[in-house]
Design a protein around this motif. Sequence first.
Motif, mmCIF file in Angstrom:
data_model
loop_
_atom_site.group_PDB
_atom_site.id
_atom_site.type_symbol
_atom_site.label_atom_id
_atom_site.label_comp_id
_atom_site.label_asym_id
_atom_site.label_seq_id
_atom_site.Cartn_x
_atom_site.Cartn_y
_atom_site.Cartn_z
ATOM 1 N N MET A 52 0.828 -1.303 -0.103
ATOM 2 C CA MET A 52 0.348 0.536 0.037
ATOM 3 C C MET A 52 0.754 1.716 -0.383
ATOM 4 N N LEU A 53 1.960 1.214 1.048
ATOM 5 C CA LEU A 53 2.485 2.283 1.067
ATOM 6 C C LEU A 53 3.612 2.469 -0.642
ATOM 7 N N ALA A 84 1.365 7.772 -3.792
ATOM 8 C CA ALA A 84 2.545 9.111 -3.932
ATOM 9 C C ALA A 84 3.281 9.548 -2.718
ATOM 10 N N ARG A 85 2.416 9.638 -2.321
ATOM 11 C CA ARG A 85 3.672 10.116 -1.493
ATOM 12 C C ARG A 85 4.190 9.138 0.168
ATOM 13 N N ARG A 86 5.106 8.652 -1.160
ATOM 14 C CA ARG A 86 5.713 7.555 0.084
ATOM 15 C C ARG A 86 6.622 8.049 1.185
ATOM 16 N N ASP A 87 6.465 7.369 2.387
ATOM 17 C CA ASP A 87 7.363 7.857 3.221
ATOM 18 C C ASP A 87 8.792 7.116 3.019
#
Length: 770
Positions: free
Chosen positions: A578-579, A583-586
Amino acid sequence: MRNSLGALLAIGLAGLQFVAVLVIVFSSYLTSERALLDHARNLLSDVGTNTIEHSKGFLNPARGAAELAARLAQNHIVASDNPDALEQLLFQQLQITPQFAGLYYGSEDGGFVYVMRSAGPGPFRTKFVLIDGEERTTELVWRDDDFNVIERQFDPADTFDPRTRPWYVRAREAMGTIWTDPYIFFSSQQPGITLSAPVLNDGDGIRGVVGVDIEISEISDFLARLKIGDTGKAMIINRNGDVIAHPNPDLIKTEDSDGTLRFTSINEIEDPIARAAFGSDDADPDFLVSKEEPFEFSHDGAVYVSTLMPIISEILPWTIAVYAPEDDFTQVIKKNREDNLWIAALVAGITGFIGLLLAEFIHKPVKAFAVRSALISQGEIDPSEPLPRTYKELAHANETLVQQIVARKKTEQEYGQTFDLASRGMAQIEPATGRFLRVNASLCEMTGYDAAELTGMRISDLAQPGSGVQFASGEGPLDASFAINQEAWLLRKDGRPICAAVNAILIRDHEGRPLHAVVTIDDVTESKEKESQIAQLNSDLSHLARGNTMGQMAAGLAHELNQPLAVIAQDADTALLMLDQDARRDPELREILAEIEQQSHRAADIIRALRGFIRKDEGTRTAFDFVNLFGQTRRLVQAEANQAGVTIRADLGDLPPVLGNRIQVAQVLVNLLRNAIEAIAGDPQAERIVTVTARRDGDRLEVAVRDTGPGIAQGVNLFSQFATTKRDGMGLGLSICRTMVEANGGRLWHDPEVTPGACFRFTLPFAATT
């Protein structure tokens, strides 16, 4: 030392006669003495009781007279302020009561009327103290028995005031009748006691006090007339220790340095026996007792019996003390005992002389028999020769003696046969050197030596070095403490060691001299090997139990822990997926999730490695004798069964060998037997029996272990891991047993059809026959 039969008979007859007479005399003396002493104590008690009653009868009229005079004056029947009327009343009371020494009345104004007995010039004397205002008159009047005046005179120097006297003061304070302590009357110098009673006003006060003086010397006269044994005496002791009545009245008065008389204390009375019986070292003795107290005492080597009676009454705190020599009551029986002893000695002497003659007559044929027996023992006379004339008892004794000689020879022969043919090794050892004197065939077979080789050897020569044989070392002769019961390792002639149980005792002759030591030796090598096998089996079972328990625990824990670890890994993998779609992967969060997934896989690997490390040992399956294995396992749990009072029964029959891991099968048997024992031990009402049976079931052996305990409760899953009915159980025992039985090609189950109690069955395959 040999004693003469004739002398023993004479001494025995005379001695028994003397002892019999002594027993009768002394038993009669003791019972008679006890009865007489009991009678003496009862007599002393009766004397005390009679003295108490006499004293009460002597003193009670005084109380009545004083209280009568007080009531008459109080009720104005006789005017208390009329001295002449009071004198007549007191005079009449004095005449009718001989124990009264005087009666008087004192008034609140100091007036006084006193009528007393007199030595002259008349038998009675009256003293008047009349108060008229400030004027005081003292008049003395002597009268005859008819109340006629013989002489009058006045005493102007008299200063007597009744209000200061103790009898007046105490009666006024008590407002009732009181008794004074005994004292010596000043006028008559006789022992006496005063009783006084108040004359009350119509209000709360008093008008005066009526008093009575009573001479108590008559009580001493009464005591002097009492017969208490031959020399016994009774006396009355006041609570302060003063002797106020005694058979010798002169002993109770003592003159002080100022010339006044007082009562003599018990500690100073000139009656040494009374001092020894009732004297006290206390400065303030108290002779008041609440109950009769009999006791014994000694004086000048003589024994006396005595008693102290309870006090006469609360107002007369006197105690009656009585003593008498014991010999007054027992002298006759003692004299009779001495006479009887002399008679007994005379009878014993006569019977002894007669007994000596009788003993000689009896002993003569006995002596002839003794001589014949000695000749027979020396072989000089044939036992079959006829006996001399003697008693038939001696003839029977001769027959018995001959029979004993024959029996002894027979016993010696049987002993020799038993020694030679015994199945256990036997030997005779010389006491002085510890060497073999005689050995049997079994000992030769056991050691490999022949009889000639063993003769002259010692047991220590056969002992294995360091085996601990503790006798026959050759260091000295065998002593009285010689006795052996030990195990030792011996070496056969061929060098093979054997374990032997050695027992030895020392045989002595009739004078206590050692003849030889008898040694028995048993070969216990086979039983020792069996014990070693059982010990090894116990060790293997313990190791197997630990390994299987740890394996089952590891398997259970791995199964339980692998599922949550798999979920953690799956959830971490899903979170990473899911990560990646976000688009905003941490990057930091992804690193954390990746580490979680990595550590969960690492934990699963560790658990699998642990499970593999302590997995159960499949072991080697071999053919073995199940009956032999059951016997060994039974011995392992026998101590627990004995402690719980449980009997283990077995019905196994003749079985072929079975195929399996011998240690694992033994572990199953031990677990099932211990479970059965614990079930029965927890039920105090149960019949305490565990039964083990085995039967053929096709190509398999079926074993059943049944107990008489409470059975299996409903709802219990017996073979699940961590399921248990015990408070301190882990729930792995039956699970491990089932696993081990199945690993050996069998099956374990609970048979619910068998009741009462519980029954577990398991099967094992038979070994293939060639």
